[in-house]
Scaffold this motif. Structure first.
Motif, PDB file in Angstrom:
ATOM      1  N   VAL A  82       9.521   3.934   4.910  1.00  0.00           N
ATOM      2  CA  VAL A  82       8.842   5.231   4.912  1.00  0.00           C
ATOM      3  C   VAL A  82       9.744   6.235   4.215  1.00  0.00           C
ATOM      4  O   VAL A  82      10.791   6.615   4.738  1.00  0.00           O
ATOM      5  N   TYR A 104       0.565  12.264   7.055  1.00  0.00           N
ATOM      6  CA  TYR A 104       0.558  11.313   5.951  1.00  0.00           C
ATOM      7  C   TYR A 104       1.946  10.687   5.841  1.00  0.00           C
ATOM      8  O   TYR A 104       2.944  11.402   5.747  1.00  0.00           O
ATOM      9  N   ALA A 105       2.036   9.356   5.877  1.00  0.00           N
ATOM     10  CA  ALA A 105       3.314   8.643   5.707  1.00  0.00           C
ATOM     11  C   ALA A 105       3.299   7.948   4.349  1.00  0.00           C
ATOM     12  O   ALA A 105       2.359   7.204   4.032  1.00  0.00           O
ATOM     13  N   TYR A 106       4.310   8.181   3.541  1.00  0.00           N
ATOM     14  CA  TYR A 106       4.401   7.614   2.194  1.00  0.00           C
ATOM     15  C   TYR A 106       5.441   6.503   2.180  1.00  0.00           C
ATOM     16  O   TYR A 106       6.565   6.673   2.665  1.00  0.00           O
ATOM     17  N   LEU A 107       5.043   5.350   1.610  1.00  0.00           N
ATOM     18  CA  LEU A 107       5.897   4.164   1.619  1.00  0.00           C
ATOM     19  C   LEU A 107       6.534   3.945   0.255  1.00  0.00           C
ATOM     20  O   LEU A 107       5.942   4.262  -0.778  1.00  0.00           O
ATOM     21  N   TYR A 159       0.851  -1.206   0.000  1.00  0.00           N
ATOM     22  CA  TYR A 159       0.000   0.000   0.000  1.00  0.00           C
ATOM     23  C   TYR A 159       0.878   1.245   0.000  1.00  0.00           C
ATOM     24  O   TYR A 159       1.897   1.281   0.703  1.00  0.00           O
ATOM     25  N   PRO A 160       0.526   2.302  -0.743  1.00  0.00           N
ATOM     26  CA  PRO A 160       1.455   3.432  -0.925  1.00  0.00           C
ATOM     27  C   PRO A 160       1.530   4.419   0.238  1.00  0.00           C
ATOM     28  O   PRO A 160       2.535   5.106   0.376  1.00  0.00           O
ATOM     29  N   SER A 161       0.476   4.558   1.063  1.00  0.00           N
ATOM     30  CA  SER A 161       0.522   5.606   2.082  1.00  0.00           C
ATOM     31  C   SER A 161      -0.415   5.268   3.238  1.00  0.00           C
ATOM     32  O   SER A 161      -1.332   4.452   3.102  1.00  0.00           O
ATOM     33  N   LYS A 206      -2.619   7.258   6.594  1.00  0.00           N
ATOM     34  CA  LYS A 206      -3.112   8.500   7.187  1.00  0.00           C
ATOM     35  C   LYS A 206      -3.241   8.274   8.690  1.00  0.00           C
ATOM     36  O   LYS A 206      -4.044   7.463   9.137  1.00  0.00           O
ATOM     37  N   ARG A 223       8.860   9.429   3.139  1.00  0.00           N
ATOM     38  CA  ARG A 223       8.652  10.795   3.623  1.00  0.00           C
ATOM     39  C   ARG A 223       7.301  10.866   4.324  1.00  0.00           C
ATOM     40  O   ARG A 223       6.486   9.958   4.218  1.00  0.00           O
ATOM     41  N   PHE A 224       7.105  11.948   5.066  1.00  0.00           N
ATOM     42  CA  PHE A 224       5.809  12.199   5.688  1.00  0.00           C
ATOM     43  C   PHE A 224       5.552  13.690   5.718  1.00  0.00           C
ATOM     44  O   PHE A 224       6.478  14.495   5.641  1.00  0.00           O
TER      45      PHE A 224
END
Length: 792
Positions: free
Chosen positions: A771, A788-791, A743-745, A747, A773-774
């Motif tokens: 991770v 928001y955390a981006y994977l 999964y990409p992100s 919340k 960036r956030f």
């Protein structure tokens, strides 16, 4: 605020304003630069500085601001304000171009909402009135001329003019050809005389053509005639042109009347363009002198770090000289006044002028060339005594002029006054000038003034050494190379190096010997002591610098060590996590085995042989599990023999961690394994090949995990009101699952509060390599209360 009035000019402030004016596009912007004055309100200074700093950042890192047309529209608006007046075509064209620029600027900042908050204050609540542009565009074309179709009547007149001009041309061409055929014309073609198209006719033939003679040649041999039939057509064209001009004036008058209700808005647009031009000029100048915004202080203090005199900096660049030596000094409640001494041409005056000029620039909202960690406060008054102000008209000598200023300083200075005095006490007999200067300094010190004073007088140096609030300072001098170093050091006075400089210049030894005999023994000892102290100070300074460099190296090594430690802790956490997961799997398998055994025993109805056989199987499974555990504890990966027949698609177990994966690529001694959605690289001798039921079981489990639907997964985690440990545990579970299914992100809703939970969550996310960036949610949808955390 500044005394005397020419103090700003002597400090170089007037020259600074001229350099900024050269950056302005409009005259109105230049007028604003002329009005620049130091301010005494901290909030006003802060706003001016931030506007300049934001514009500098915009120029350096953002798309260019659309400032193609900066026409002054204030005078045009004032003209249009008068009832019955009208603007000309070119004036409407300038308004049109300026309004396009204004609207482009407003759109530019609307697209960057909150990015430049202080610049946005310049046009806050300023609307885009498109109706003005539309009205002008219906009348004026892109060349600044009125359109033929601005009105139906104007279009009709224009068409009639065109038609009449064509007919007149056709008629005169016909007459000209006929005259040529008859041999009546002189050499040449049709020509213009008195604004009319005429035929050149030989003088003896001028009676043969009816018409109006407009001119004759210098010799009288050629007459220029406008034929009678063309004359009437041209008159008709002239009448139509007058009619056209009347219609144009009517249209322009109507358009001006339509514009008149928007006059206040035009004034506001003019103000915006002028202010933007002004701030832009300040930002461009700040870039030229490498200026930054210092920290603001509510108290009257000055702390300059790597500060440079802006005019000296620009002059050195133009002359190709090395960079200017930076100035570092501090004026605060403890050391209110710096008494700077040292050699001639050593930089004392430059030091004092740098402090004064940067203070005036700072309080005028200009960025200054220094490090951003510099800190400046606000002074209500700046008093300066620089140079020779003798006046024949006022019957003032040089020393009298100095004393007049000292009188004013003593009467009106206070704790929020910056006093700058160059060569304090000079201009009269040193025997009397020194004590008077000392008395003035004592009075000023009692008033707790701040400032920089330069001097050569020994009594002032001695006074400063035992007076609270006054600190001795000196400009360093290399007494080996006999050159000034232009570096300020505080804590001790400096020698004038008069004899050393005189000897270096080549003054005869006889003169130097006589001079040494004439000075007092005590003065000579003091001067010698100062020279020795400066030499020792230089050695200490060099040693301190070497220690500082070593401290930086140690700090760098410490940072690297902490980074390594953090990396090891992260790996340890990951290993423990894997171990826990494997233990859970082992317990799950064991429970299933026990349950199956019990079920089989029950189904065998307590048959002894069958029960014995089942218990034997259970014991074998336990022994096998124990053997596997012991084998992993002993790190079998170090001694295990890898399978020689490994192929792409095989299922293997990593010996170090016990994780299973499928081989997707083989590269020499390395294997690339797929662990669900993850990929990893391991050595061949670190895995064992799975076979039979074990292989089928692992493949089935991975298929089950892989088939997990993303639709069943919720990427939103609400941890509001939870304890930090519980919140991180919940986030860890969801994060692991998100990584597994790709999964990409995520919340994460944590709320705002004091920001403690937000900080812990972000520190925790930084430890995850997955991770990338956030960031905060948009301000309208929760802002910093949601992360928001981006994977990867």
């Amino acid at each position: 605020m500044i005394y005397p009035k020419n103090a700003g000019e002597k400090l170089g402030f007037t020259e600074i304003k001229e350099l900024i004016k050269a950056k302005c596009i409009s005259d109105a912007g230049k007028e604003l630069v002329d009005k620049i004055q130091p301010q005494a309100k901290l909030d006003l200074i802060d706003r001016f500085l931030r506007q300049t700093s934001e514009f500098k950042d915009l120029l350096q890192h953002d798309a260019p601001l659309p400032v193609d047309h900066f026409y002054p529209i204030k005078n045009l608006a004032e003209k249009a304000k008068v009832e019955g007046a009208f603007l000309f075509e070119d004036e409407f064209h300038r308004i049109l171009l300026s309004l396009r620029t204004v609207y482009a600027i407003i759109r530019y900042f609307n697209e960057r909402a909150q990015q430049y908050p202080n610049l946005e204050l310049l046009f806050e609540h300023l609307p885009i009135e498109k109706s003005i542009i539309k009205s002008i565009e219906m009348v004026i074309d892109e060349r600044g001329k009125i359109k033929d179709n601005a009105s139906r009547l104007l279009l009709d007149i224009s068409q009639q003019i065109t038609k009449s001009e064509q007919e007149a041309r056709k008629r005169i061409d016909s007459v000209f050809k006929q005259a040529q055929a008859n041999g009546w014309t002189a050499d040449g073609n049709l020509t213009i005389r008195d604004g009319r198209l005429c035929i050149p006719i030989l003088a003896e033939n001028k009676r043969k053509i009816k018409g109006l003679i407009h001119d004759e040649s210098a010799t009288g041999q050629t007459a220029y005639i406008e034929p009678e039939e063309v004359f009437h057509l041209n008159n008709k064209v002239r009448d139509l042109e007058f009619e056209r001009r009347r219609e144009i004036i009517r249209i322009l008058t109507s358009l001006t009347s339509e514009l008149r209700p928007h006059i206040p808005l035009l004034f506001a647009y003019h103000g915006l363009l002028t202010k933007l031009d002004f701030v832009r000029a300040k930002a461009l100048f700040a870039m030229d002198i490498e200026a930054n915004m210092p920290e603001l202080s509510k108290v009257a203090e000055v702390s300059l770090v790597n500060a440079k005199h802006p005019l000296l900096l620009m002059a050195s660049r133009q002359e190709g000289h090395p960079s200017v030596v930076p100035l570092n000094l501090k004026i605060d409640e403890t050391d209110r006044v710096l008494l700077v001494s040292g050699p001639n041409a050593g930089g004392k005056s430059v030091c004092m002028k740098t402090v004064g000029l940067l203070q005036l620039m700072f309080q005028s909202g200009l960025l200054i060339p220094c490090d951003p960690i510099s800190k400046l406060g606000v002074f209500k008054q700046v008093f300066a005594d620089i140079g020779d102000d003798q006046s024949i008209d006022s019957d003032l000598s040089t020393y009298s002029a100095h004393l007049s200023k000292m009188k004013h300083f003593a009467q009106f200075s206070d704790a929020r006054t910056m006093v700058l005095i160059d060569e304090f006490g000079t201009g009269t007999d040193p025997q009397f000038g020194g004590p008077i200067a000392e008395a003035v300094l004592e009075v000023l010190n009692k008033k707790k003034i701040r400032g920089v004073i330069t001097t050569h007088y020994s009594n002032l140096k001695l006074f400063a050494s035992h007076t609270e609030g006054i600190e001795n300072a000196s400009m360093l001098f290399d007494n080996e190379a006999m050159k000034p170093m232009y570096i300020l050091q505080t804590g001790k006075p400096g020698s004038s190096y008069a004899f050393e400089i005189a000897q270096n210049i080549g003054l005869p030894k006889e003169i130097l010997h006589l001079a040494k005999q004439k000075i007092g023994v005590q003065q000579k000892k003091v001067d010698t002591l100062l020279v020795d102290l400066e030499r020792e100070k230089k050695e200490i300074f060099d040693t301190k610098r070497a220690i500082s460099l070593r401290e930086k190296e140690i700090l760098s090594e410490q940072t690297e060590l902490n980074s390594l430690k953090s990396y090891l802790e992260e790996n340890k956490r990951q290993l423990l996590k894997d171990a826990k997961e494997e233990a859970r799997q082992i317990i799950k398998d064991a429970n299933k085995l026990v349950e199956n055994t019990i079920s089989n025993i029950k189904s065998a109805q307590a048959d002894k042989e069958k029960t014995k056989e089942l218990r034997s199987g259970l014991q074998k499974a336990a022994d096998s599990l124990k053997e596997k555990t012991v084998k992993e504890v002993k790190k079998p990966g170090l001694t295990a023999v890898p399978d020689a027949d490994l192929e792409v698609g095989d299922w293997v177990r990593i010996l170090d961690s016990g994780n299973e994966g499928q081989v997707i690529e083989i590269a020499k001694n390395n294997l690339i394994l797929a662990l669900g959605e993850l990929r990893t690289v391991v050595k061949k001798n670190k895995v064992e090949k799975l076979r039979g039921k074990e292989k089928a079981k692992v493949a089935k489990r991975f298929k089950s995990v892989a088939s997990e639907s993303v639709a069943d997964f919720s990427p939103e985690i609400d941890v509001r009101g939870m304890r930090t440990e519980d919140a991180l545990g919940k986030i860890e579970l969801v994060l692991d699952r998100a990584v597994m299914i790709g999964y990409p992100s995520l919340k994460i809703i944590h709320g705002k509060g004091d920001g403690i939970l937000r900080k812990f969550i972000r520190d925790y996310l930084r430890k995850y390599n997955q991770v990338s960036r956030f960031e905060d949610e948009h301000a309208d949808r929760g802002g910093d209360g949601i992360t928001y955390a981006y994977l990867d």
